[in-house]
Design a protein around this motif. Structure first.
Motif, PDB file in Angstrom:
ATOM      1  N   ARG A 269      17.022 -23.535 -43.528  1.00 46.10           N
ATOM      2  CA  ARG A 269      17.407 -22.952 -42.249  1.00 46.10           C
ATOM      3  C   ARG A 269      18.787 -23.233 -41.939  1.00 46.10           C
ATOM      4  N   SER A 270      19.015 -22.159 -40.792  1.00 47.25           N
ATOM      5  CA  SER A 270      20.460 -22.390 -40.352  1.00 47.25           C
ATOM      6  C   SER A 270      20.606 -23.439 -39.427  1.00 47.25           C
TER       7      SER A 270
ATOM      8  N   ASN B  40      14.641 -15.996 -35.693  1.00 50.08           N
ATOM      9  CA  ASN B  40      16.028 -16.668 -35.201  1.00 50.08           C
ATOM     10  C   ASN B  40      15.926 -16.471 -33.548  1.00 50.08           C
TER      11      ASN B  40
ATOM     12  N   ALA C   8      16.980 -21.648 -35.471  1.00 48.09           N
ATOM     13  CA  ALA C   8      15.854 -21.284 -36.320  1.00 48.09           C
ATOM     14  C   ALA C   8      14.540 -21.347 -35.617  1.00 48.09           C
TER      15      ALA C   8
END
Length: 199
Positions: A48-49, A133, A138
């Motif tokens: 995940r970002s 997003n 996330a």
């Protein structure tokens, strides 16, 4: 009239999240499975970002998550503070049911969940889960598998072991699954924007 309406709505939400098909266990918590809900949902937590910032949810009134202008934009005319067990874990989360009582009747249920991050939704389950997003954070979009007329929800990664959950729940007909998910995404985007001004 209003308390009973809120109680009915809460019951509908719990029934939907619990699962509508006869014979299903109804627990929305992802269970161990060889087949992931979607290819995107099977990604490990580390993929995940990173969050643009951390938003602690402690002590926030869920009915403060949408401003008057945002409520007007979403055609909301009633807000009821009513904790819901959105994770079906016997721990009701602070929740506001933002309801529209106009020509189309629906609710945006905004829950502030502590104790479980969005990794809760990873793995196999009776839900269709897609990685998304929202405002740089996330998130997972999820809905009950095998139906296209129940609800759509977004779970947004706001802090360690905390998540913002926004559910769009139609009361009656008139919304496609795509419209429900678009509305849930919009509600999550607006609530997330407001949360960043509250802390």
């Amino acid at each position: 009239m209003r308390p009973s309406k809120a109680a009915v709505l809460a019951g509908v939400v719990l029934a939907v999240v619990a699962g509508c098909s006869p014979g299903e266990t109804g627990n929305p918590r992802p269970a161990t499975s060889d087949t992931p809900a979607t290819s995107e949902s099977a990604e490990p937590t580390t993929s995940r970002s990173p969050r643009p910032k951390e938003i602690a949810l402690d002590g926030i009134d869920p009915c403060a998550t949408l401003t008057p202008a945002q409520r007007t934009e979403l055609k909301i005319d009633e807000a009821v503070n009513d904790p819901l067990d959105v994770l079906n874990n016997d721990r009701p989360a602070p929740t506001c049911a933002y309801m529209s009582n106009g020509r189309s009747v629906f609710s945006y249920n905004v829950s502030l969940v502590s104790g479980e991050g969005i990794e809760y939704w990873e793995g196999g389950s009776n839900l269709d889960v897609d990685a998304k997003n929202v405002g740089g954070f996330a998130a997972y979009q999820y809905k009950l598998s095998g139906t296209s007329d129940a609800y759509c929800s977004y779970a947004v990664d706001v802090a360690d072991k905390q998540q913002l959950i926004v559910q769009f729940l139609p009361i009656g007909e008139g919304f496609t699954q795509d419209q429900m998910c678009q509305n849930a995404a919009k509600g999550a985007e607006l609530a997330l924007a407001t949360l960043q001004t509250l802390k």
